[in-house]
Design a protein around this motif. Structure first.
Motif, PDB file in Angstrom:
ATOM      1  N   GLY A   2       0.811  -1.211   0.000  1.00 47.32           N
ATOM      2  CA  GLY A   2       0.000   0.000   0.000  1.00 47.32           C
ATOM      3  C   GLY A   2       0.841   1.257   0.000  1.00 47.32           C
ATOM      4  O   GLY A   2       0.521   2.235  -0.698  1.00 47.32           O
ATOM      5  N   PHE A   3       1.915   1.264   0.777  1.00 49.53           N
ATOM      6  CA  PHE A   3       2.791   2.440   0.819  1.00 49.53           C
ATOM      7  C   PHE A   3       3.459   2.652  -0.536  1.00 49.53           C
ATOM      8  O   PHE A   3       3.586   3.780  -1.006  1.00 49.53           O
ATOM      9  CB  PHE A   3       3.828   2.279   1.931  1.00 49.53           C
ATOM     10  CG  PHE A   3       4.681   3.501   2.128  1.00 49.53           C
ATOM     11  CD1 PHE A   3       4.142   4.654   2.660  1.00 49.53           C
ATOM     12  CD2 PHE A   3       6.009   3.486   1.774  1.00 49.53           C
ATOM     13  CE1 PHE A   3       4.923   5.794   2.838  1.00 49.53           C
ATOM     14  CE2 PHE A   3       6.800   4.612   1.943  1.00 49.53           C
ATOM     15  CZ  PHE A   3       6.252   5.766   2.478  1.00 49.53           C
ATOM     16  N   THR A   4       3.866   1.561  -1.171  1.00 47.26           N
ATOM     17  CA  THR A   4       4.475   1.653  -2.500  1.00 47.26           C
ATOM     18  C   THR A   4       3.465   2.194  -3.503  1.00 47.26           C
ATOM     19  O   THR A   4       3.799   3.032  -4.348  1.00 47.26           O
ATOM     20  CB  THR A   4       4.993   0.275  -2.950  1.00 47.26           C
ATOM     21  OG1 THR A   4       5.901  -0.223  -1.966  1.00 47.26           O
ATOM     22  CG2 THR A   4       5.696   0.353  -4.286  1.00 47.26           C
ATOM     23  N   MET A   5       2.219   1.722  -3.422  1.00 49.99           N
ATOM     24  CA  MET A   5       1.166   2.213  -4.319  1.00 49.99           C
ATOM     25  C   MET A   5       0.934   3.709  -4.097  1.00 49.99           C
ATOM     26  O   MET A   5       0.776   4.469  -5.062  1.00 49.99           O
ATOM     27  CB  MET A   5      -0.125   1.436  -4.087  1.00 49.99           C
ATOM     28  CG  MET A   5      -0.044  -0.017  -4.494  1.00 49.99           C
ATOM     29  SD  MET A   5      -1.470  -0.943  -3.943  1.00 49.99           S
ATOM     30  CE  MET A   5      -2.425  -0.945  -5.449  1.00 49.99           C
ATOM     31  N   ALA A   6       0.937   4.123  -2.833  1.00 49.56           N
ATOM     32  CA  ALA A   6       0.738   5.545  -2.522  1.00 49.56           C
ATOM     33  C   ALA A   6       1.902   6.380  -3.062  1.00 49.56           C
ATOM     34  O   ALA A   6       1.682   7.462  -3.622  1.00 49.56           O
ATOM     35  CB  ALA A   6       0.591   5.739  -1.019  1.00 49.56           C
ATOM     36  N   CYS A   7       3.117   5.895  -2.913  1.00 51.88           N
ATOM     37  CA  CYS A   7       4.290   6.618  -3.449  1.00 51.88           C
ATOM     38  C   CYS A   7       4.195   6.756  -4.959  1.00 51.88           C
ATOM     39  O   CYS A   7       4.463   7.828  -5.512  1.00 51.88           O
ATOM     40  CB  CYS A   7       5.576   5.894  -3.073  1.00 51.88           C
ATOM     41  SG  CYS A   7       6.026   6.047  -1.341  1.00 51.88           S
ATOM     42  N   TYR A 159      11.375   9.898   2.030  1.00 51.56           N
ATOM     43  CA  TYR A 159      12.227  10.513   1.001  1.00 51.56           C
ATOM     44  C   TYR A 159      12.853   9.435   0.117  1.00 51.56           C
ATOM     45  O   TYR A 159      12.838   9.524  -1.116  1.00 51.56           O
ATOM     46  CB  TYR A 159      13.287  11.371   1.692  1.00 51.56           C
ATOM     47  CG  TYR A 159      14.256  12.087   0.788  1.00 51.56           C
ATOM     48  CD1 TYR A 159      13.875  12.612  -0.435  1.00 51.56           C
ATOM     49  CD2 TYR A 159      15.573  12.256   1.173  1.00 51.56           C
ATOM     50  CE1 TYR A 159      14.770  13.278  -1.260  1.00 51.56           C
ATOM     51  CE2 TYR A 159      16.481  12.921   0.369  1.00 51.56           C
ATOM     52  CZ  TYR A 159      16.073  13.424  -0.847  1.00 51.56           C
ATOM     53  OH  TYR A 159      16.966  14.081  -1.654  1.00 51.56           O
ATOM     54  N   LEU A 160      13.386   8.395   0.727  1.00 51.94           N
ATOM     55  CA  LEU A 160      13.995   7.300  -0.014  1.00 51.94           C
ATOM     56  C   LEU A 160      12.962   6.605  -0.896  1.00 51.94           C
ATOM     57  O   LEU A 160      13.208   6.356  -2.083  1.00 51.94           O
ATOM     58  CB  LEU A 160      14.644   6.296   0.952  1.00 51.94           C
ATOM     59  CG  LEU A 160      15.235   5.033   0.334  1.00 51.94           C
ATOM     60  CD1 LEU A 160      16.360   5.368  -0.626  1.00 51.94           C
ATOM     61  CD2 LEU A 160      15.730   4.106   1.427  1.00 51.94           C
ATOM     62  N   ASN A 161      11.794   6.306  -0.340  1.00 49.88           N
ATOM     63  CA  ASN A 161      10.759   5.616  -1.117  1.00 49.88           C
ATOM     64  C   ASN A 161      10.249   6.459  -2.284  1.00 49.88           C
ATOM     65  O   ASN A 161      10.000   5.934  -3.371  1.00 49.88           O
ATOM     66  CB  ASN A 161       9.605   5.191  -0.214  1.00 49.88           C
ATOM     67  CG  ASN A 161       9.963   3.966   0.577  1.00 49.88           C
ATOM     68  OD1 ASN A 161      10.265   2.931   0.016  1.00 49.88           O
ATOM     69  ND2 ASN A 161       9.948   4.080   1.894  1.00 49.88           N
ATOM     70  N   MET A 162      10.099   7.742  -2.084  1.00 47.87           N
ATOM     71  CA  MET A 162       9.658   8.606  -3.178  1.00 47.87           C
ATOM     72  C   MET A 162      10.745   8.702  -4.254  1.00 47.87           C
ATOM     73  O   MET A 162      10.437   8.728  -5.454  1.00 47.87           O
ATOM     74  CB  MET A 162       9.304  10.004  -2.657  1.00 47.87           C
ATOM     75  CG  MET A 162       8.074  10.044  -1.790  1.00 47.87           C
ATOM     76  SD  MET A 162       6.591   9.452  -2.628  1.00 47.87           S
ATOM     77  CE  MET A 162       6.440  10.655  -3.911  1.00 47.87           C
ATOM     78  N   THR A 163      11.997   8.724  -3.839  1.00 44.45           N
ATOM     79  CA  THR A 163      13.101   8.776  -4.800  1.00 44.45           C
ATOM     80  C   THR A 163      13.139   7.505  -5.638  1.00 44.45           C
ATOM     81  O   THR A 163      13.293   7.553  -6.864  1.00 44.45           O
ATOM     82  CB  THR A 163      14.446   8.972  -4.071  1.00 44.45           C
ATOM     83  OG1 THR A 163      14.374  10.166  -3.287  1.00 44.45           O
ATOM     84  CG2 THR A 163      15.600   9.067  -5.036  1.00 44.45           C
ATOM     85  N   ILE A 164      12.978   6.352  -4.989  1.00 35.92           N
ATOM     86  CA  ILE A 164      12.976   5.074  -5.713  1.00 35.92           C
ATOM     87  C   ILE A 164      11.758   4.991  -6.631  1.00 35.92           C
ATOM     88  O   ILE A 164      11.854   4.499  -7.760  1.00 35.92           O
ATOM     89  CB  ILE A 164      13.034   3.891  -4.725  1.00 35.92           C
ATOM     90  CG1 ILE A 164      14.305   3.959  -3.865  1.00 35.92           C
ATOM     91  CG2 ILE A 164      12.951   2.556  -5.462  1.00 35.92           C
ATOM     92  CD1 ILE A 164      15.596   3.959  -4.634  1.00 35.92           C
TER      93      ILE A 164
END
Length: 192
Positions: A2-7, A159-164
């Motif tokens: 879910g967090f990945t989908m949101a990002c 920040y890291l997840n949004m960058t990836i």
């Protein structure tokens, strides 16, 4: 997931809603299957790196009293084999990095195996760029650990997840500008 989908949604310009984090639970089975398959492949790659070297070192240990030269040769072989195998296993593990993003981007149509295959295709020739991107976060991660994880939770992890996620979108767009990513083996050519 879910967090990945949101990002991914945020990187595509969609306004975030708190409930978006929980939409990944609709695909819990796929996410769990993907995670288990990815962990199994990484575990196998690590075993392939460690087992031969360990066997050679153990053989050297048992030979050290009687044949010191053979023991030294076995230790050198262990180190060389570990380096050689690592040159293949580590890039393989890195090539699986975007699998979660592929699955989160198309949860209806993807399965664990196709997500990992597409991740490998996306990162073909780009693994070193991803490693450099990860290495650029070392100081941020260190600062996060020094603050007992507070900075990690509040700033570094998002920040890291949004960058990836942005890196994934950029590579996906590079492969297929303006359309969904389709692996080369599934492209159909109309011959008239």
């Amino acid at each position: 997931m879910g967090f990945t989908m949101a990002c991914l949604d945020i990187t595509k310009g969609k306004k975030p809603v708190f409930s978006d984090i929980f939409k990944g639970f609709r695909y819990f089975g796929k996410s769990l299957g993907f995670t288990l398959l990815q962990m199994l492949l990484i575990y196998i790659a690590v075993l392939v790196m460690i087992v031969p070297s360990t066997i050679l070192v153990l053989m050297a240990h048992f030979l050290q009293d009687s044949l010191q030269i053979a023991a030294i040769v076995l230790v050198v072989l262990a180190v060389v084999s570990a380096i050689v195998v690592a040159c293949f296993a580590i890039p393989f593990m890195i090539s699986l990095s975007f699998g979660q993003y592929v699955l989160a981007d198309n949860p209806e149509s993807e399965n664990a195996i196709s997500a990992l295959k597409k991740s490998r295709l996306l990162l073909k020739g780009k693994k070193s760029d991803l490693v450099v991107l990860y290495l650029s976060f070392i100081l941020w991660l260190l600062a996060g650990y020094l603050t007992c994880g507070i900075l990690l939770i509040v700033y570094v992890a998002p920040y890291l997840n949004m960058t990836i996620a942005n890196a994934y979108n950029a590579l996906k767009e590079e492969h297929t500008p303006g359309q969904a990513f389709v692996p080369p083996d599934q492209i159909q050519i109309n011959q008239e």
